[in-house]
Design an enzyme around this catalytic site. Structure first.
Site, short mmCIF file in Angstrom:
data_model
loop_
_atom_site.label_atom_id
_atom_site.label_comp_id
_atom_site.label_asym_id
_atom_site.label_seq_id
_atom_site.Cartn_x
_atom_site.Cartn_y
_atom_site.Cartn_z
N ALA A 1 0.83 -1.22 0.00
CA ALA A 1 0.00 0.00 0.00
C ALA A 1 0.86 1.26 0.00
O ALA A 1 0.41 2.33 -0.42
CB ALA A 1 -0.92 -0.01 1.22
N ARG B 1 -20.40 -6.72 20.32
CA ARG B 1 -19.75 -7.61 21.27
C ARG B 1 -18.36 -7.99 20.78
O ARG B 1 -18.03 -7.79 19.60
CB ARG B 1 -20.58 -8.87 21.52
N GLU C 1 -15.24 -5.13 -3.33
CA GLU C 1 -14.77 -6.41 -3.89
C GLU C 1 -15.34 -7.61 -3.13
O GLU C 1 -15.72 -8.63 -3.73
CB GLU C 1 -13.23 -6.46 -3.85
N ASP D 1 -29.47 -14.03 -2.43
CA ASP D 1 -28.05 -13.66 -2.26
C ASP D 1 -27.33 -13.68 -3.62
O ASP D 1 -26.60 -12.74 -3.96
CB ASP D 1 -27.41 -14.66 -1.28
N LYS E 1 -25.56 -10.53 -5.94
CA LYS E 1 -24.20 -10.55 -6.52
C LYS E 1 -24.25 -10.42 -8.04
O LYS E 1 -23.44 -9.72 -8.65
CB LYS E 1 -23.49 -11.84 -6.09
N1 HSE Z 1 -24.12 -16.82 2.14
C1 HSE Z 1 -23.10 -16.53 1.17
C2 HSE Z 1 -22.73 -17.83 0.46
C3 HSE Z 1 -21.92 -15.91 1.87
O1 HSE Z 1 -23.12 -18.90 0.93
O2 HSE Z 1 -22.07 -17.78 -0.55
C4 HSE Z 1 -21.03 -15.13 0.97
O3 HSE Z 1 -21.67 -14.07 0.35
#
Ligand code: HSE
Length: 434
Positions: free
Chosen positions: A33, A46, A127, A199, A203
């Site tokens: 860096a 926590r 990223e 999910d 992405k």
């Molecule tokens: N829940 C996601 C997976 C975690 O199983 O790929 C990473 O984004």
């Protein structure tokens, strides 16, 4: 040079990994860096027994981290929506650069976040939000900058891939494998996000925007999960030379951009068909380079930390560059994003695997194939399994046809008195280069 001061918000799986890797590889990272990267403050509800944060200022008020005048970069690792959005916008408002691993946040609020960042002349790096440790954002945004990208397809949810792999290899039940993924820290807080494809759609939305230079449009992604896949389908697919994978697919067509997540049959000889367990992989087909494949750990503490810290290094390296000389958030200059539409699923063209239960007497198959022919569906192959029962499973592979036509054919087939129950439909992709 003075150290760059970082505030880490969230000390869970990824937060603790980030803290540990920053500490362990401090020297190597600062050689890259050009400055020491120091954790100045941690915002977490926590402690985490996986990391020793003794001597580091800690608060349970994450917004205080975003406002701390000492801090240069805020690392958002709390996940979720509202609080994370507030944290990121507060950090930007206070002139901090932001690194986040939060795919839901970027996919659903990225346009607003990038606009705010542009206004305040700060960077937002993400990223780690796609495919964990695989540097896919950087690869598309920078490594493939010469290309016009044709399509991309990825296994971008490790939990789903782990479930499909264990079902195929060990015949384990869906629930048992999901529980293990949760224990390993791979699954989302709400595991339906994994198995129902949300999910992966988050992405995919990010990848498509980077690939084609369009604004983030998660609400237009078509999403179908893996919970209806049966062991029978997995076995029939194998018999036909295919594997079932839960893929995110985005293709640029003349009519618009496809954005879809669904279980998919892919030829078993493709490299990506052999990506098993929690591993992720993305194939990108681009006009100059052809197909490229990116493979690696898509989740987990240190693999994801690897991506978070790569972003930190990038931000540190470009902290002094003005906004016009930085890599744009969505790969293309913000004023040059395109308005190419996202295609509704009904307009997507793909091939299909159909499985149905048919009464075993003459003429049933003829009725089914007549309906398919009337909808312009051309058949690639048919498999009829013999059983001792009155009902026999019939499996049909088709050539490509528009989803709308297939919906209509399925509706008519299901209405036949000799077909029992629903028709299972799984899309088929060859994933060969253009
Ligand atoms: N829940 C996601 C997976 C975690 O199983 O790929 C990473 O984004």
């Amino acid at each position: 040079m003075k150290p760059v001061k970082v505030g880490i918000c969230g000390l869970g799986t990824v937060g603790s990994g980030t803290f540990n890797v920053l500490k362990r590889n401090e020297k190597e990272i600062s050689r890259r860096a050009g400055r020491v990267i120091r954790v100045e403050e941690i915002g977490a509800r926590r402690e985490n027994s996986n990391c020793d944060t003794k001597g580091i200022q800690t608060t349970s008020d994450i917004l205080a981290v975003a406002m701390n005048p000492e801090i240069d970069i805020v690392v958002e690792l709390i996940g979720g929506y509202e609080k994370a959005l507030e944290l990121v916008l507060t950090a930007i408002e206070h002139g901090k650069h932001v690194v986040t691993a939060n795919k839901a946040l970027i996919a659903e609020h990225g346009n607003e976040i990038f606009e705010a960042a542009q206004r305040k002349n700060v960077m937002v790096a993400f990223e780690a939000s796609v495919a964990g440790g695989i540097p896919i954002v950087k690869a598309i945004r920078e490594g493939l900058a010469a290309n016009s990208i044709n399509w991309l397809a990825g296994i971008i949810n490790g939990t789903g891939n782990f479930i499909l792999t264990e079902m195929r290899d060990k015949g384990r039940s869906f629930d048992e494998v999901l529980a293990e993924a949760q224990e390993l820290g791979y699954a989302e807080a709400d595991p339906t996000f994994d198995v129902e494809g949300i999910d992966a759609a988050h992405k995919l939305t990010i990848l498509a925007s980077l690939a084609y230079g369009v604004p983030l449009q998660f609400s237009k992604a078509y999403t179908e999960g893996i919970s209806k896949i049966t062991t029978d389908d997995v076995n029939y697919a194998e018999e036909l030379g295919y594997r079932i994978k839960h893929l995110g697919i985005s293709r640029r067509t003349e009519e618009g951009i496809e954005l879809r997540v669904h279980p998919t049959l892919i030829p078993e000889k493709r490299l990506i068909a052999n990506v098993d367990g929690v591993m992720n992989a993305v194939v990108v087909d681009a006009d100059a380079v052809g197909p490229t494949l990116y493979y690696g750990a898509g989740a987990g503490s240190e693999p994801t930390a690897s991506a978070v810290i790569a972003d930190l290094v990038d931000v540190v390296r470009t902290m002094t560059a003005d906004r016009d000389n930085r890599v744009p958030h969505l790969a293309f200059q913000p004023t040059r994003l395109s308005d190419t539409p996202i295609l509704p699923m009904e307009q997507v063209k793909t091939a299909y695997y159909l499985r149905m239960s048919a009464v075993d007497h003459p003429g049933v198959l003829a009725e089914v194939t007549r309906i398919l022919a009337d909808q312009g569906v051309s058949i690639d192959s048919i498999l009829q399994k013999s059983t001792h029962k009155n009902l026999v499973p019939v499996i049909i592979l088709t050539h490509q046809v528009q989803e709308k036509q297939m919906n209509s054919a399925i509706q008519q087939i299901e209405a036949l008195s000799d077909i029992s129950g629903d028709v299972t439909r799984i899309r088929v992709e060859q994933l060969d280069a253009n």
